[in-house]
Every structure is written in C-alpha cells, then in structure tokens.
Design a protein around this motif. Structure first.
Motif, short mmCIF file in Angstrom:
data_model
loop_
_atom_site.label_atom_id
_atom_site.label_comp_id
_atom_site.label_asym_id
_atom_site.label_seq_id
_atom_site.Cartn_x
_atom_site.Cartn_y
_atom_site.Cartn_z
N ARG A 53 0.87 -1.20 0.00
CA ARG A 53 0.00 0.00 0.00
C ARG A 53 0.89 1.24 0.00
O ARG A 53 1.78 1.36 0.85
N PHE A 54 0.64 2.11 -0.98
CA PHE A 54 1.45 3.33 -1.11
C PHE A 54 0.53 4.53 -1.33
O PHE A 54 -0.62 4.37 -1.73
N SER A 55 1.09 5.72 -1.08
CA SER A 55 0.39 6.91 -1.56
C SER A 55 1.32 7.62 -2.53
O SER A 55 2.51 7.77 -2.26
N PHE A 56 0.76 7.98 -3.67
CA PHE A 56 1.52 8.68 -4.72
C PHE A 56 0.87 10.04 -4.96
O PHE A 56 -0.36 10.13 -5.00
N GLU A 57 1.72 11.06 -5.11
CA GLU A 57 1.17 12.40 -5.28
C GLU A 57 0.43 12.56 -6.62
O GLU A 57 -0.63 13.15 -6.68
N ASP A 58 0.98 11.98 -7.66
CA ASP A 58 0.43 12.19 -9.01
C ASP A 58 -0.08 10.86 -9.56
O ASP A 58 0.71 9.99 -9.95
N PHE A 59 -1.42 10.70 -9.59
CA PHE A 59 -2.00 9.42 -10.00
C PHE A 59 -1.76 9.14 -11.48
O PHE A 59 -1.48 8.00 -11.87
N GLU A 60 -1.86 10.17 -12.35
CA GLU A 60 -1.65 9.99 -13.79
C GLU A 60 -0.22 9.51 -14.07
O GLU A 60 -0.01 8.58 -14.85
N LYS A 61 0.71 10.12 -13.36
CA LYS A 61 2.13 9.75 -13.53
C LYS A 61 2.33 8.30 -13.05
O LYS A 61 3.03 7.51 -13.67
N PHE A 62 1.64 7.97 -11.95
CA PHE A 62 1.74 6.61 -11.41
C PHE A 62 1.23 5.59 -12.42
O PHE A 62 1.84 4.54 -12.64
N LYS A 63 0.07 5.93 -13.05
CA LYS A 63 -0.54 4.99 -14.00
C LYS A 63 0.44 4.63 -15.13
O LYS A 63 0.63 3.44 -15.45
N ASP A 64 1.05 5.63 -15.70
CA ASP A 64 2.01 5.42 -16.80
C ASP A 64 3.18 4.56 -16.31
O ASP A 64 3.59 3.60 -16.98
N ALA A 65 3.71 4.91 -15.13
CA ALA A 65 4.87 4.20 -14.60
C ALA A 65 4.52 2.74 -14.29
O ALA A 65 5.32 1.84 -14.51
N PHE A 66 3.29 2.52 -13.79
CA PHE A 66 2.86 1.17 -13.41
C PHE A 66 2.76 0.27 -14.66
O PHE A 66 3.22 -0.87 -14.67
N LYS A 67 2.18 0.85 -15.74
CA LYS A 67 2.03 0.08 -16.99
C LYS A 67 3.41 -0.34 -17.50
O LYS A 67 3.63 -1.49 -17.87
N LYS A 68 4.34 0.61 -17.49
CA LYS A 68 5.70 0.36 -17.96
C LYS A 68 6.38 -0.70 -17.10
O LYS A 68 6.97 -1.66 -17.60
N PHE A 69 6.24 -0.53 -15.80
CA PHE A 69 6.90 -1.41 -14.82
C PHE A 69 6.42 -2.85 -14.94
O PHE A 69 7.19 -3.80 -14.96
N THR A 70 5.06 -3.04 -15.05
CA THR A 70 4.50 -4.39 -15.11
C THR A 70 4.81 -5.07 -16.44
O THR A 70 4.88 -6.28 -16.53
N SER A 71 4.99 -4.28 -17.52
CA SER A 71 5.32 -4.91 -18.80
C SER A 71 6.81 -5.28 -18.87
O SER A 71 7.18 -6.16 -19.63
N GLU A 72 7.65 -4.62 -18.03
CA GLU A 72 9.09 -4.93 -18.02
C GLU A 72 9.38 -6.32 -17.49
O GLU A 72 10.13 -7.08 -18.06
N LYS A 73 8.79 -6.68 -16.35
CA LYS A 73 8.97 -7.93 -15.59
C LYS A 73 10.35 -8.09 -15.03
O LYS A 73 11.32 -7.47 -15.43
#
Ligand SMILES: [Zn+2]
Length: 366
Positions: free
Chosen positions: A346-366
């Motif tokens: 569980r985290f809190s991120f200041e910028d949700f839009e920025k988080f969304k992009d980073a999450f997509k990139k991160f999960t596709s990297e593996k």
C-alpha cells in the motif's frame, strides 16, 4: 458566612523573590487561606497592584514583583470565598447524610478548582444521599461556628473524632449544622444552609479497592454545570430531531441502524469484490471503495494490479512475481510513501496519472 481569615488587611512586604520565573512575597499579616489546607482550595485576590496566583502558609505567589518594606492593601476575592464556603459546607452535609442513612463514613475529602470529592468507606445510594443533602440545604438550617477548649468539646458528639493536633492546639473550632451534624473544621462555611443553593453529585466510582468516591458540585458550580449540560442535551436533541426525553431511545435507534448498514456494506463489498476479481487482467488499474479493496487484496494475489481508493492518493498494489526490494525501490523512485510484505503493498503517490504510466511500464518490463 464563616471565614477563618479577614477579607482584607494592610500588609507589609517582608520578603520578595523570584524562583523559576515566578514572583513570591512574604507578607505580614497573612490574610490569605493556603491552598490545600484541610482539603480546601485557597484564597485569591490582590496585594497592592499584584494579583495572587497561589498561596501557601509562608509565601504568596503574585503576578509581578513587589517592593520589600512597602505597606499595601491586601484583598481577598470574596465571591471565590463564598463559593468555597458553599462547597465545604455541602461536604459536611453530604458526609453526615451518607453516615446517617447508610453508616458510610468519610475517609477522604479533596476540593479542586472544578469539583470536590469525598471518599466513603461503604456502599450507599447516591440518590438518597443527594436528596437528604438537598433537604437540609432547602430547610435553611443555621450553621454555627463554636470555639471551645478540648474539655468543653466533650459534650458534643462529633461525626469524626478530634485529631491529636486539634487536641493539642487547645482551641477547637466546631461547625454545627442545626441538629444534623457537628464536626471540627478550620475551613470556610456558610451561615445558613440555604446559601449553598443546590448540591449535585455528578459522578461516583470505586477507588482503592474498597472505597467509593463521589464527585459533587454545590452553589454556582452546580448551576453552571446544569446550564452547560442543558445546552448540550438540547443541542443534541435538535440534531436528532427529538425531544430531550426521547434522546436516549433515538440515539440507540441510530446506532442500531448504523450497525445494520455497516454489515450490509460489508456484504455488498464482498460480493462486488468477487465480480471485479473474476474479470481482472494483469496490469489492470481500478478505482474502488476501500471496503472492496481489502476483500480483493485478500483473495486475489496471482496477477499484478493496482487499485486506487480513498483518501485519493492511496493505492493498493499486487506484485506477485517481483521481489519486494525491486517493488520498494521502484515506488520510492516515484516518491511513493508506504510499504508492505508482498505481494500486496500500500502506497500513496502524489500524481496518479504519472503513477498509471509508470505502473504500466513497470509491469510490462517484468
Ligand atoms: Zn469544613
């Protein structure tokens, strides 16, 4: 009113000193009743231009420095004295009432700025003691101050035996409340019980394992308490759209309804979590209520996903095939605050839009 010290005096400042930023004086004569003496709170008032802040038998704490050798007027706060006399005489009557009705003896008494307590050594009915006390108050019984030698005292049946110190003093001060009570005491008292106005026990509790302590208010303290409680009850009744007599039933009903709603929300959340989990795909990002989030994170831990919930910046993450170190390092690089044991974080991120992009990139990297 029976006060053991005069209301005012012309005094000489014998000593004046400062200690830990506080000013103290020694005066003669000393017309102020000391704090805590005989369980009673002390006098306040003025010495010359200074206000009295606290009093002991030797020194008086004042709010400014006073010149040694000067001769000034010292005045006690007479309204405060009257209020102290009301509390103190009420204590005599309460103690006598508890003893007469239930054989409960007073083993302790303490007056503070807000309330007075009496400790009694056996069980009793608070209501009966309070009612008899107010009967005596309303009967406006004469309160006498009688000064006697220890020998002369023997013709009176005192509620509490005389202390060794009192016997040795050679001068006993008795406070006699009609035929209801007689006791030795050095504090302030009213001249007629009617001056007390009203006595109200506001709380009782077992103390030291075997005693019962009562908290009571008399005079203006009791009236002030009644006024503030009435305001509180009437305002609360208005909030619940009820009369004060129905308030308790109304609050109980509301609490029952609230409990029923909570359990309904729980059931709906669980059901919703099942529907959402069924169609979840790796890398999905949702926005859901917190109640639903906890059900999903408990039951679904085999694919990576993120769920945003209230408060707005909070995000629950599932990262099953990634080391904890890697997830924490990645979250920190995005200024995420929080943590977890994995696979749920569980985290809190200041910028949700920025988080969304980073999450997509991160999960596709593996
Ligand atoms: Zn007294």
């Amino acid at each position: 009113m029976h006060f053991t010290k005069p209301n005012f005096a012309t005094v000489k400042i014998l000593k004046s000193f400062e200690k830990a930023g506080k000013h103290f004086v020694e005066i003669s004569p000393h017309p102020f009743y000391p704090d805590g003496s005989g369980g009673q709170i002390g006098d306040r008032g003025t010495i010359g231009s200074a206000n009295v802040l606290s009093v002991n038998s030797e020194f008086v704490e004042v709010d400014r420095a006073l010149d040694v050798g000067s001769v000034v007027e010292a005045k006690t706060n007479s309204e405060r004295r009257k209020e102290i006399a009301r509390q103190h005489t009420a204590q005599h009557i309460l103690s006598a009432a508890a003893e007469k009705l239930f054989g409960a003896k007073t083993v302790g008494f303490h007056m503070s700025e807000e309330f007075t307590t009496v400790d009694l050594d056996s069980d009793f009915s608070v209501e009966d003691v309070e009612n008899l006390t107010n009967e005596i108050v309303m009967s406006n019984v004469n309160v006498e101050e009688i000064i006697l030698s220890p020998q002369e005292v023997q013709k009176y049946r005192l509620r509490k035996p005389l202390s060794k110190k009192a016997l040795e003093s050679g001068r006993i001060r008795l406070i006699k409340i009609g035929d209801f009570d007689v006791n030795a005491c050095g504090g302030f008292h009213v001249s007629h019980t009617g001056e007390i106005g009203i006595v109200k026990i506001i709380h009782d509790e077992k103390v030291k394992g075997k005693f019962t302590r009562i908290w009571f208010l008399a005079g203006k303290r009791a009236i002030k308490d009644y006024q503030s409680k009435e305001v509180m009850i009437l305002k609360t009744s208005k909030l619940f759209d009820s009369s004060w007599k129905d308030l308790k039933a109304r609050v109980e009903k509301c609490l029952d309804e609230s409990k029923a709603k909570s359990s309904k929300i729980k059931k709906i959340s669980e059901l919703l979590s099942k529907y959402v989990s069924k169609d979840m795909k790796p890398g999905d990002i949702f926005e859901l209520d917190e109640n639903v989030v906890s059900y999903i994170t408990r039951s679904k831990q085999d694919i990576p996903y993120a769920i945003k919930y209230s408060p707005p910046a909070n995000i629950a993450l599932c990262m099953p095939e990634m080391s904890k170190e890697r997830v924490l390092k990645w979250a920190r690089s995005l200024n995420g605050k929080g943590g977890g044991k994995g696979p749920i974080y569980r985290f809190s991120f200041e910028d949700f839009e920025k988080f969304k992009d980073a999450f997509k990139k991160f999960t596709s990297e593996k």
